[in-house]
Design a protein around this motif. Structure first.
Motif, PDB file in Angstrom:
ATOM      1  N   ARG A  60       0.822  -1.214   0.000  1.00 26.09           N
ATOM      2  CA  ARG A  60       0.000   0.000   0.000  1.00 26.09           C
ATOM      3  C   ARG A  60       0.855   1.262   0.000  1.00 26.09           C
ATOM      4  NH1 ARG A  60      -3.295  -2.825   3.815  1.00 26.09           N
ATOM      5  NH2 ARG A  60      -2.202  -1.750   5.509  1.00 26.09           N
ATOM      6  N   GLY A  63       1.765   2.175  -3.613  1.00 26.20           N
ATOM      7  CA  GLY A  63       0.748   2.181  -4.658  1.00 26.20           C
ATOM      8  C   GLY A  63       0.370   0.833  -5.220  1.00 26.20           C
ATOM      9  N   TRP A  64       0.654  -0.249  -4.490  1.00 28.80           N
ATOM     10  CA  TRP A  64       0.301  -1.593  -4.926  1.00 28.80           C
ATOM     11  C   TRP A  64      -0.638  -2.224  -3.904  1.00 28.80           C
ATOM     12  CZ3 TRP A  64       2.486  -4.316  -9.261  1.00 28.80           C
ATOM     13  CH2 TRP A  64       3.414  -3.569  -9.997  1.00 28.80           C
ATOM     14  N   THR A  65      -1.276  -3.334  -4.298  1.00 26.27           N
ATOM     15  CA  THR A  65      -2.159  -4.077  -3.403  1.00 26.27           C
ATOM     16  C   THR A  65      -1.758  -5.543  -3.413  1.00 26.27           C
ATOM     17  OG1 THR A  65      -4.007  -2.579  -3.878  1.00 26.27           O
ATOM     18  CG2 THR A  65      -4.542  -4.713  -2.897  1.00 26.27           C
ATOM     19  N   HIS A  82      -1.095  -3.445  -9.302  1.00 24.94           N
ATOM     20  CA  HIS A  82      -0.703  -2.043  -9.335  1.00 24.94           C
ATOM     21  C   HIS A  82      -1.951  -1.160  -9.366  1.00 24.94           C
ATOM     22  CE1 HIS A  82       1.463   1.519 -11.368  1.00 24.94           C
ATOM     23  NE2 HIS A  82       1.852   1.452 -10.115  1.00 24.94           N
ATOM     24  N   SER A  83      -1.778   0.110  -9.069  1.00 19.85           N
ATOM     25  CA  SER A  83      -2.912   1.032  -9.075  1.00 19.85           C
ATOM     26  C   SER A  83      -3.561   1.151 -10.450  1.00 19.85           C
ATOM     27  CB  SER A  83      -2.462   2.410  -8.585  1.00 19.85           C
ATOM     28  OG  SER A  83      -1.372   2.887  -9.361  1.00 19.85           O
ATOM     29  N   CYS A  84      -2.813   0.794 -11.519  1.00 21.83           N
ATOM     30  CA  CYS A  84      -3.379   0.835 -12.870  1.00 21.83           C
ATOM     31  C   CYS A  84      -4.271  -0.367 -13.155  1.00 21.83           C
ATOM     32  CB  CYS A  84      -2.264   0.913 -13.909  1.00 21.83           C
ATOM     33  SG  CYS A  84      -1.318  -0.630 -14.102  1.00 21.83           S
TER      34      CYS A  84
END
Length: 245
Positions: A60, A63-65, A82-84
């Motif tokens: 987190r 920017g990742w989960t 990834h956030s994308c």
């Protein structure tokens, strides 16, 4: 008492296991022998749930989960999103140190096209094979692998891969297959040291047909993945049409 864990009950199906409540409050199961070793200070009774929460927090922060286990269940890796929206397997240590790039939207070698290659190189006593990945196999062979590769190297085959990450995953899987199924084809480092500038992943010439078959599988999988990615996505009939941008 020595581990601050609470023994709840022995496992009804395995006399070597005991159910515990850890100091953090989570529940787990351990071998009596590991509990004894921990009580004597040999190691900690780590908590799987706390460990995964640590990995989630690390992800987190950049920017990742955390999604879950890696697709090939490799212990030192997890699957992250990834956030994308792109998902990929990443080494846990790389997430902790923020040393990763998204293969979907990034700008490094991870997200750029690459190739799986197979080289033939002549040692002083025999020919050998090298399997690897690179965005420029010929440059890798003639400029980076040392004198034997520069003077005698030959590119036997190269497979296009959409991203460096996909190439790395496929290459590692192939090397794992070689070590597991055909260790007799793995050339020890001391037999090519000083001739090829690499630490491992050199194989006997007898592995040629098997390596080519592994490359066939990699190529077919890459082709299927590319076809799946290009398939049109049908709208969900239960969902309203999106608003125009």
């Amino acid at each position: 008492m020595a581990t601050d864990a609470t023994i709840l009950a022995p496992d009804p199906d395995n006399h070597k296991l005991v159910h515990l409540q850890l100091p953090c409050g989570h529940f787990t199961c351990r071998q009596y022998s590991r509990l004894t070793t921990a009580a004597r200070g040999g190691h900690r009774l780590g908590c799987e749930e706390c460990r995964e929460e640590t990995y989630r927090a690390q992800a987190r922060a950049i920017g990742w989960t955390l999604v879950g286990l890696a697709t090939d269940k490799t212990g030192g890796y997890r699957r992250y999103a990834h956030s994308c929206g792109h998902q990929q397997d990443v080494a846990i240590v790389n997430v902790d140190k923020n040393q990763l790039d998204c293969a979907g939207c990034g700008e490094s070698w991870v997200s750029k096209p690459s190739q799986i290659y197979l080289f033939r190189i002549e040692l002083v006593d025999r020919p050998v094979l090298k399997l690897g990945h690179s965005s420029d196999p010929e440059r890798r062979l003639f400029q980076q692998l040392g004198p034997a590769a520069r003077d005698t190297g030959e590119v036997l085959r190269a497979i296009d891969m959409e991203t460096g990450h996909a190439a790395l995953v496929a290459e590692k899987r192939a090397h794992r297959t070689m070590r597991t199924e055909h260790p007799e084809w793995v050339v020890p480092r001391e037999e090519f040291a000083g001739q090829i500038n690499t630490k491992s992943e050199i194989y006997e010439i007898g592995a040629l047909e098997f390596l080519l078959s592994l490359m066939d599988e990699i190529e077919a999988e890459a082709r299927d993945d590319k076809a799946s990615a290009s398939d049109p996505v049908e709208p969900d009939p239960e969902e309203p049409d999106p608003e125009p941008e």
